[in-house]
Design a protein around this motif. Structure first.
Motif, short mmCIF file in Angstrom:
data_model
loop_
_atom_site.label_atom_id
_atom_site.label_comp_id
_atom_site.label_asym_id
_atom_site.label_seq_id
_atom_site.Cartn_x
_atom_site.Cartn_y
_atom_site.Cartn_z
N ALA A 155 45.95 24.71 44.53
CA ALA A 155 46.08 26.06 44.01
C ALA A 155 44.84 26.45 43.23
CB ALA A 155 47.31 26.16 43.10
N PHE A 156 44.54 27.76 43.24
CA PHE A 156 43.48 28.30 42.38
C PHE A 156 44.14 28.99 41.21
CE2 PHE A 156 41.20 28.42 46.46
CZ PHE A 156 40.00 27.84 46.08
N LEU A 157 43.58 28.76 40.00
CA LEU A 157 44.08 29.46 38.83
C LEU A 157 42.93 30.23 38.21
CD1 LEU A 157 45.80 26.71 39.22
CD2 LEU A 157 46.74 27.33 37.02
N LEU A 158 43.12 31.53 38.07
CA LEU A 158 42.05 32.38 37.54
C LEU A 158 42.52 33.09 36.28
CD1 LEU A 158 41.88 32.46 40.89
CD2 LEU A 158 39.99 33.97 40.39
N ASP A 159 41.74 32.96 35.21
CA ASP A 159 42.11 33.60 33.95
C ASP A 159 41.17 34.78 33.68
OD1 ASP A 159 43.05 34.30 31.48
OD2 ASP A 159 42.93 32.29 30.63
N GLU A 160 41.66 35.99 33.88
CA GLU A 160 40.88 37.22 33.65
C GLU A 160 39.47 37.12 34.22
OE1 GLU A 160 41.95 39.84 31.24
OE2 GLU A 160 43.55 38.83 30.13
N PRO A 161 39.32 36.82 35.51
CA PRO A 161 37.98 36.56 36.02
C PRO A 161 37.08 37.80 36.05
CG PRO A 161 39.55 36.66 37.82
CD PRO A 161 40.35 36.71 36.56
N LEU A 162 37.64 38.98 35.95
CA LEU A 162 36.82 40.19 36.09
C LEU A 162 36.61 40.94 34.78
CD1 LEU A 162 38.47 41.61 39.35
CD2 LEU A 162 36.64 39.92 39.13
N SER A 163 37.13 40.38 33.69
CA SER A 163 37.20 41.20 32.47
C SER A 163 35.83 41.53 31.88
CB SER A 163 38.10 40.56 31.43
OG SER A 163 37.61 39.29 31.12
N ASN A 164 34.79 40.74 32.17
CA ASN A 164 33.50 41.15 31.58
C ASN A 164 32.56 41.82 32.58
OD1 ASN A 164 32.93 38.86 32.92
ND2 ASN A 164 32.32 37.65 31.12
N LEU A 165 33.13 42.39 33.65
CA LEU A 165 32.30 43.15 34.59
C LEU A 165 32.47 44.64 34.32
CD1 LEU A 165 33.22 41.26 37.90
CD2 LEU A 165 31.32 40.81 36.34
N MET A 188 47.46 31.23 44.72
CA MET A 188 46.56 31.66 43.65
C MET A 188 47.37 32.24 42.50
SD MET A 188 43.17 34.06 43.92
CE MET A 188 42.21 33.01 44.97
N ILE A 189 47.07 31.77 41.30
CA ILE A 189 47.71 32.34 40.12
C ILE A 189 46.62 33.03 39.32
CG2 ILE A 189 49.24 31.94 38.16
CD1 ILE A 189 49.90 29.23 39.35
N TYR A 190 46.84 34.29 39.05
CA TYR A 190 45.78 35.13 38.51
C TYR A 190 46.30 35.81 37.25
CZ TYR A 190 42.21 38.88 38.89
OH TYR A 190 41.19 39.76 38.69
N VAL A 191 45.59 35.61 36.15
CA VAL A 191 46.01 36.18 34.87
C VAL A 191 45.21 37.44 34.56
CG1 VAL A 191 45.80 35.82 32.37
CG2 VAL A 191 46.84 34.06 33.78
N THR A 192 45.89 38.47 34.14
CA THR A 192 45.20 39.70 33.73
C THR A 192 46.07 40.48 32.75
OG1 THR A 192 44.23 41.78 34.52
CG2 THR A 192 46.12 40.96 35.74
N HIS A 193 45.41 41.33 31.94
CA HIS A 193 46.23 42.23 31.12
C HIS A 193 46.21 43.64 31.70
CE1 HIS A 193 42.16 42.49 29.35
NE2 HIS A 193 42.46 43.77 29.40
N ASP A 194 45.55 43.75 32.87
CA ASP A 194 45.33 45.05 33.47
C ASP A 194 46.38 45.31 34.56
OD1 ASP A 194 44.45 47.18 34.96
OD2 ASP A 194 42.40 46.47 35.19
N GLN A 195 47.23 46.29 34.32
CA GLN A 195 48.32 46.52 35.27
C GLN A 195 47.79 46.98 36.64
OE1 GLN A 195 50.03 49.59 36.42
NE2 GLN A 195 48.23 50.76 35.83
N THR A 196 46.62 47.61 36.68
CA THR A 196 46.07 48.03 37.97
C THR A 196 45.71 46.81 38.81
OG1 THR A 196 45.13 49.93 36.85
CG2 THR A 196 44.37 49.53 39.08
N GLU A 197 45.08 45.82 38.18
CA GLU A 197 44.77 44.58 38.91
C GLU A 197 46.05 43.92 39.41
OE1 GLU A 197 42.29 41.69 36.91
OE2 GLU A 197 40.71 43.18 36.64
N ALA A 198 47.05 43.91 38.57
CA ALA A 198 48.32 43.28 38.95
C ALA A 198 48.92 43.99 40.16
CB ALA A 198 49.30 43.32 37.77
N MET A 199 48.93 45.32 40.11
CA MET A 199 49.55 46.09 41.19
C MET A 199 48.76 45.97 42.49
SD MET A 199 52.27 47.56 40.09
CE MET A 199 52.67 49.08 40.96
N THR A 200 47.43 45.96 42.41
CA THR A 200 46.63 45.99 43.63
C THR A 200 46.50 44.61 44.27
OG1 THR A 200 44.67 45.84 42.25
CG2 THR A 200 45.26 48.02 43.06
N LEU A 201 46.52 43.55 43.47
CA LEU A 201 46.26 42.22 44.02
C LEU A 201 47.50 41.41 44.34
CD1 LEU A 201 43.28 40.95 41.84
CD2 LEU A 201 43.24 41.40 44.29
N GLY A 202 48.56 41.60 43.54
CA GLY A 202 49.66 40.65 43.59
C GLY A 202 50.56 40.79 44.80
#
Ligand SMILES: Nc1ncnc2c1ncn2[C@@H]1O[C@H](COP(=O)(O)OP(=O)(O)OP(=O)(O)O)[C@@H](O)[C@H]1O
Ligand SMILES: [Mg+2]
Length: 381
Positions: A155-165, A188-202
């Motif tokens: 599994a891949f685990l990503l913690d806010e990988p895009l937050s500083n772009l 893939m488990i992907y952490v974000t606080h951004d609901q748009t990322e959650a909606m578009t990727l998950g």
């Protein structure tokens, strides 16, 4: 490939801070799974527990049926990709990708083969001899992914990988990560606080608040049937509007008019009395565009946001004192007493600030929530 099960997992730090309570959900094999929630709700802690960087206080984490609570992180064979990609500037792209294999003592021929395979998958073949300094942010992230990939993780685990772009690169990288995950087919488990990322990727999304899972579902389920006021307010942008309301038989009274109860709520209709009503910006239109059962009302426009393809209007509704009197019965009401609402109108409409508009609320799009628990009444049938 892996199915990951969290079974009543809790976390309490040494100083007594309880961060996660009785977390239970299953991440299916090959799924793109998102953990989303506001800052400090416990997302990173949960990810760290899965990968083995934080211990589990109670409950079980299982991978393909095997309990991994006490398994050493390096034996879990999961790849964590951090926010800062941590690729080595003095190594070429190829050397960076092959680094974990060199550490593992693989032969040169084997390393070359695996690096080429990963590079082909990530479309990095032409960049293998380059140094990271001459790569774009997106390419650098692919190198970091490549380095994780060659280990063939479960599994891949990503913690806010895009937050500083910056915003534009974030949108581009978002699409790229989504494509990559589909191509790899790895969980893939992907952490974000951004609901748009959650909606578009998950494929599916778990919404977390203050260490408690609020709802797990597809983006569509979260949007159309939010389990409670928190999810209703967190998913969607701009967020859902909330107003006090009163149920009387099949009639629903709101501060700005009356409507017939939405059909889907008929089965789960609770007793008469105060409830919290919610409506999304797109449930509002300018009057004359809806059905006769919809609720028409006048509103004074305070703010106009015209974005070309979308028009948002923020408006005020004056309501009588009797509505203030029922607010104490609605302890779950978010931002009590607010009378500022947002609607999404046809962008061809000419609207200006200060204007009074006749608007309409689609009755079928009204959500109802329990005034004390905040739970969606449509889910309580
Ligand atoms: N080692 C620790 N000891 C005590 N409390 C901690 C520790 N690590 C984290 N916390 C607390 O646990 C809570 C959850 O932290 P966590 O990092 O999981 O949040 P998060 O959801 O990832 O937030 P963010 O979006 O800001 O990254 C926070 O209140 C944090 O202060
Ligand atoms: Mg975090």
């Amino acid at each position: 490939m892996a199915e990951i099960v969290l079974d009543n997992v809790s976390k309490q730090f040494a100083d007594g801070t309880r961060v996660l309570r009785n977390t239970s959900f299953t991440i299916h094999d090959g799924e793109f799974f998102i953990l989303v929630g506001p800052s400090g709700c416990g997302k990173s802690t949960l990810l760290n527990m899965i990968v083995g960087l934080d211990s589990v206080s109670a409950g079980e984490i299982r991978v393909d049926g095997r309990v991994i609570n006490d398994l050493d992180p390096k034996n879990r064979n999961m790849a964590m990709v951090f926010q800062s990609y941590a690729i080595y500037p003095h190594m070429t792209v190829g050397e960076n990708i092959g680094f974990p294999l060199r550490l593992a003592g693989l032969s040169k021929a084997e390393i070359t083969r695996k690096v080429w395979d990963a590079a082909a998958l990530l479309e990095l073949t032409t960049l293998l001899e380059r140094k990271p300094a001459s790569l774009s942010g997106g390419q650098r992230q692919r190198v970091a992914m490549g380095r994780a990939l060659v280990r063939n993780p479960v599994a891949f685990l990503l913690d806010e990988p895009l937050s500083n772009l910056d915003a534009r690169l974030r949108v581009q990288m978002r699409a790229e990560i989504g494509r990559l995950q589909k191509r790899l087919g790895t969980t893939m488990i992907y952490v974000t606080h951004d609901q748009t990322e959650a909606m578009t990727l998950g494929d599916r999304v778990a919404v977390l608040n203050q260490g408690v899972v609020q709802q797990v579902g597809t983006p569509r389920e979260l949007y159309q049937t939010p389990a409670n006021l928190f999810v209703a307010g967190f998913i969607g942008s701009p967020g859902m509007n909330f107003v006090p309301a009163r149920l009387e038989g099949k009639r629903l009274a709101l501060p700005f008019g009356e409507a017939v109860l939405p059909d889907r709520l008929e089965k789960s209709r609770p007793g008469d009395g105060p409830v919290i009503a919610g409506f999304r910006p797109e449930a509002v239109s300018s009057a004359g565009q809806g059905h006769s059962h919809d609720l028409a009302f006048e509103a004074r426009i305070d703010v106009v946001e015209w974005l070309g393809a979308e028009l948002f209007v923020y408006f005020d509704i004056a309501w009588s004192e009797k509505w203030d009197l029922i607010l104490p019965h609605l302890s779950a009401m978010p931002e009590k007493g607010t009378t500022m609402f947002v609607g999404r109108l046809d962008p061809s409409l000419k609207v200006s600030k200060g204007q009074t508009l006749r608007l309409q609320l689609k009755r079928q799009d009204i959500h109802l929530f329990d005034g004390r628990t905040g739970r969606n009444l449509a889910m309580m049938a």
